[in-house]
Design a protein around this motif. Structure first.
Motif, short mmCIF file in Angstrom:
data_model
loop_
_atom_site.label_atom_id
_atom_site.label_comp_id
_atom_site.label_asym_id
_atom_site.label_seq_id
_atom_site.Cartn_x
_atom_site.Cartn_y
_atom_site.Cartn_z
N TYR A 1 -2.98 -17.30 -11.72
CA TYR A 1 -3.66 -16.27 -10.91
C TYR A 1 -4.81 -15.65 -11.71
O TYR A 1 -5.94 -15.52 -11.24
N LEU A 2 -4.53 -15.32 -12.98
CA LEU A 2 -5.55 -14.67 -13.81
C LEU A 2 -6.67 -15.64 -14.18
O LEU A 2 -7.84 -15.28 -14.20
N ILE B 1 -6.82 -8.63 -14.00
CA ILE B 1 -6.94 -8.06 -12.66
C ILE B 1 -8.23 -7.22 -12.57
O ILE B 1 -8.81 -7.05 -11.50
N THR B 2 -8.68 -6.75 -13.74
CA THR B 2 -9.90 -5.94 -13.77
C THR B 2 -11.17 -6.80 -13.72
O THR B 2 -12.28 -6.25 -13.78
N ASN C 1 3.95 -6.03 -1.06
CA ASN C 1 4.22 -7.01 -0.01
C ASN C 1 5.15 -6.44 1.07
O ASN C 1 5.56 -7.14 1.98
N ILE D 1 1.47 -15.95 -12.72
CA ILE D 1 0.43 -14.94 -12.95
C ILE D 1 -0.64 -15.47 -13.90
O ILE D 1 -1.82 -15.16 -13.78
N TRP E 1 2.45 -9.35 -24.00
CA TRP E 1 3.14 -9.90 -22.84
C TRP E 1 2.63 -11.29 -22.49
O TRP E 1 1.42 -11.49 -22.33
N PRO F 1 -3.39 -2.54 -15.92
CA PRO F 1 -4.79 -2.45 -16.35
C PRO F 1 -5.64 -1.57 -15.42
O PRO F 1 -6.72 -1.13 -15.82
N LEU F 2 -5.16 -1.27 -14.21
CA LEU F 2 -5.90 -0.40 -13.29
C LEU F 2 -5.65 1.08 -13.60
O LEU F 2 -6.16 1.95 -12.91
N TYR G 1 8.01 -6.67 -5.57
CA TYR G 1 6.65 -6.93 -5.06
C TYR G 1 6.38 -5.89 -3.98
O TYR G 1 6.33 -6.19 -2.79
N GLN H 1 1.81 -14.10 -19.92
CA GLN H 1 1.43 -13.92 -18.52
C GLN H 1 2.31 -14.70 -17.57
O GLN H 1 2.32 -14.44 -16.37
N HIS I 1 3.00 -5.01 -15.76
CA HIS I 1 2.16 -4.88 -16.95
C HIS I 1 0.89 -5.70 -16.89
O HIS I 1 -0.07 -5.41 -17.58
N THR I 2 0.86 -6.75 -16.08
CA THR I 2 -0.33 -7.60 -16.05
C THR I 2 -1.21 -7.34 -14.82
O THR I 2 -2.42 -7.27 -14.93
N THR I 3 -0.57 -7.18 -13.66
CA THR I 3 -1.38 -7.11 -12.44
C THR I 3 -1.67 -5.68 -11.99
O THR I 3 -2.48 -5.46 -11.10
N PRO J 1 0.67 -11.12 -5.12
CA PRO J 1 0.43 -12.02 -6.24
C PRO J 1 1.36 -13.25 -6.19
O PRO J 1 2.48 -13.14 -5.69
N PRO J 2 0.89 -14.39 -6.73
CA PRO J 2 1.72 -15.59 -6.69
C PRO J 2 2.94 -15.50 -7.60
O PRO J 2 2.95 -14.72 -8.55
N ARG J 3 3.94 -16.28 -7.27
CA ARG J 3 5.17 -16.36 -8.07
C ARG J 3 5.66 -17.79 -7.98
O ARG J 3 5.33 -18.49 -7.01
#
Lengths: 386, 168
Positions: free
Chosen positions: B44-45, B158-159, A249, B41, B35, A137-138, A246, B37, A132-134, B67-69
């Motif tokens: 990251y943002l 991300i945008t 990856n 994340i 949500w 939005p695309l 992921y 983040q 939902h976050t990464t 992406p990081p975790r």
């Protein structure tokens, strides 16, 4: 490995783009057909397993509970399994451990899907699988991940679209002999290559349709199975595994999670050389390349070899290793959970010699069905034998 | 044996709806979410807002992921070290997409891709879009660079990267 478990009956509805029946009615139609096929009644069923994909399709919270009556679960121990597209093959695995544990003697396994309720197109129901976050939005659509995976597979081994299209031609043709099929058709490779480009390299005829439908199996422990039928089909191996969410990856050219699931099932079944010991298989084929991808993950051939043995005709019904003799999701249709269980039912019919015009030419003692789903990450495998 | 005449399941056509042979109940879900983040994340943002891509390193597994975790899903230990990655990368795979989520057709394709980010371990990609390129010229292995929104328009999303363009 617990008690021996067999499939003793199977039934299904037609697969259609949009069914007049509700999901509950479809579930009942398939469950009734499965019980009738082995001369059993609901009071002989100890427990019920239901498979159905996202609640979002129906807009019904806890769809399993809503469907319970149609699945024959009134007053019985009842559980819904859900592993996305892998559900249809996971449900008989779920049924298997109910029975192998010795806790129950008989289990009705029902998989139902009604995708048509979601408007305007059920593809919208899949948007929430992306992060939902990464990712969301695309504004992704579901085709993206298939197109990305298909392109990675093709470019890793240097295959072109023609190599892949042979699967669509074969499966849609096989479906001409399936009485429940939604889109059987005799196509040429050119027809597939000339169909509309949706998300290159994915074209219209590379994809299975949206469907409504239901399938059911009756499973039983050995002492019941031998009373019910002279031709029980044994559950010889089961396996399932999940890869990381992921997904960017991972190397999308190979479904490692399918291999993990297959190894688990083969170990249980005592199969050491699947390419020769599995005589017929129904790998999951929502897209034509997925059949090839999955054949490799199932170790039915070497990596990068599936399109080659397909071109050689080995995977045709009269070939050495018939693949998707039912017509698969590409031809019979793809009501998600029901589509996976349709594959298990096909192996059941093939091993009993009851597949009619779809019956494969070679003798078969061991067959396999496999499904796949979630965010390209789950593999579910069942090996059946006589 | 499965026989056509025994099979239940009643297919409907669009004609059936136009002619009102069947009735339909309609409903629209009113589902709204906020949500969080999260720790990894979220950072990251925040760094995307600064025009930087961050990854995170697991010393035990010797890999840098994006992406990081906060945890390594392999060894299941906490991650060890935040690192800045480059805003360049390599196309791992891509598509030319001519349909929107609702199956409406697009004249100019969107080009979604998995892009392996420079500075992360091999194979560590993120999903994003490619643009400023003739779609026919996009290839696996193509080198690309992030095109950022102007700093005052970034929101920590991300945008904030508008898209990726080929490095010429």
């Amino acid at each position: 490995m617990g008690r021996r478990v067999a499939v003793v009956g199977a039934g299904m509805t037609k697969f259609v783009r949009r069914a007049q029946e509700t999901g509950k009615e479809l579930a009942w139609e398939a469950a009734k057909a499965a019980l009738d096929s082995c001369g059993m009644t609901l009071d002989q069923i100890d427990c019920v397993v239901l498979g159905t994909a996202p609640d979002t399709f129906d807009g019904v919270h806890m769809k399993g509970e809503y469907l319970a009556d149609g699945a024959g679960a009134w007053g019985k121990p009842y559980m819904r399994s859900y592993v996305g597209g892998g559900t249809g093959v996971f449900c008989p695995i779920h049924g298997w451990y109910h029975l192998a544990s010795g806790h129950f003697d008989t289990c009705l396994v029902v998989c139902e899907e009604k995708m048509s309720s979601y408007q305007p197109h059920p593809q919208g129901a899949f948007l929430t699988i992306f992060d939902h976050t990464t990712e969301r939005p695309l504004k992704p659509n579901l085709l993206w991940i298939f197109a990305l995976e298909m392109n990675r597979y093709m470019t890793t081994y240097g295959f072109n679209k023609e190599d892949i299209a042979r699967v669509a031609v074969k499966n849609k043709k096989n479906a001409l002999d399936h009485p429940a099929a939604q889109i059987p058709e005799q196509y040429t490779i050119e027809d597939i290559l000339n169909s509309e480009v949706l998300a290159w390299p994915v074209q219209r005829l590379d994809v299975s349709p949206v469907s409504d439908g239901a399938v059911a199996l009756v499973m039983a422990n050995e002492h019941v199975a031998r009373r019910v039928t002279s031709k029980p089909v044994w559950v010889e191996g089961v396996g399932w595994a999940l890869d990381t969410a992921y997904w960017t990856n991972r190397d999308l050219c190979y479904p490692r999670y399918v291999e993990v699931a297959a190894r688990m099932a083969y170990r249980m079944a005592g199969i050491t050389d699947p390419a020769h010991e599995i005589h017929v298989a129904e790998p999951y084929d929502p897209f034509d390349y997925k059949e090839l991808h999955h054949m490799e993950g199932l170790m039915l051939c070497e990596r990068g070899e599936a399109p080659i043995i397909t071109a050689e005709g080995k995977t045709q019904r009269d070939g050495e290793l018939p693949i998707c003799p039912s017509g698969g999701l590409l031809g019979v249709g793809n009501p998600i959970a029901a589509a996976g269980l349709m594959k298990v039912a096909e192996i059941f019919w093939q091993l009993r010699g009851e597949a009619g015009k779809r019956q494969i030419a070679r003798k078969a003692k061991h067959g396999l069905a496999q499904a796949w789903g979630d965010l390209m990450q789950v593999g579910t495998v069942i090996v059946l034998g006589i | 044996m499965l026989k056509s005449k025994d099979l239940m399941g009643t297919g409907l056509s669009s004609q059936d709806f136009k002619q009102k042979k069947v009735l339909v109940e309609r409903w629209t879900a009113n589902a709204k979410y906020g949500w969080d983040q999260g720790i990894a994340i979220g950072r990251y943002l925040r760094e995307l807002k600064n025009g930087k891509i961050t990854g995170i390193k697991c010393h035990k597994c010797n890999r840098t992921v994006v992406p990081p975790r906060i945890f390594c899903e392999w060894c299941f230990k906490p991650m060890d070290e935040w690192v800045y990655l480059k805003d360049t990368g390599t196309v791992n795979t891509f598509s030319l997409c001519y349909v929107a989520w609702n199956m409406e057709r697009l004249k100019d394709p969107l080009i979604p891709a998995v892009i392996e980010i420079d500075g992360a371990s091999s194979g560590m990609g993120i999903m994003h879009l490619i643009s400023e390129v003739d779609p026919k010229k996009v290839t696996r292995g193509m080198r690309v660079k992030a095109v950022w929104k102007p700093e005052n328009e970034r929101t920590g999303a991300i945008t904030d990267i508008k898209y990726w363009k080929p490095i010429r």
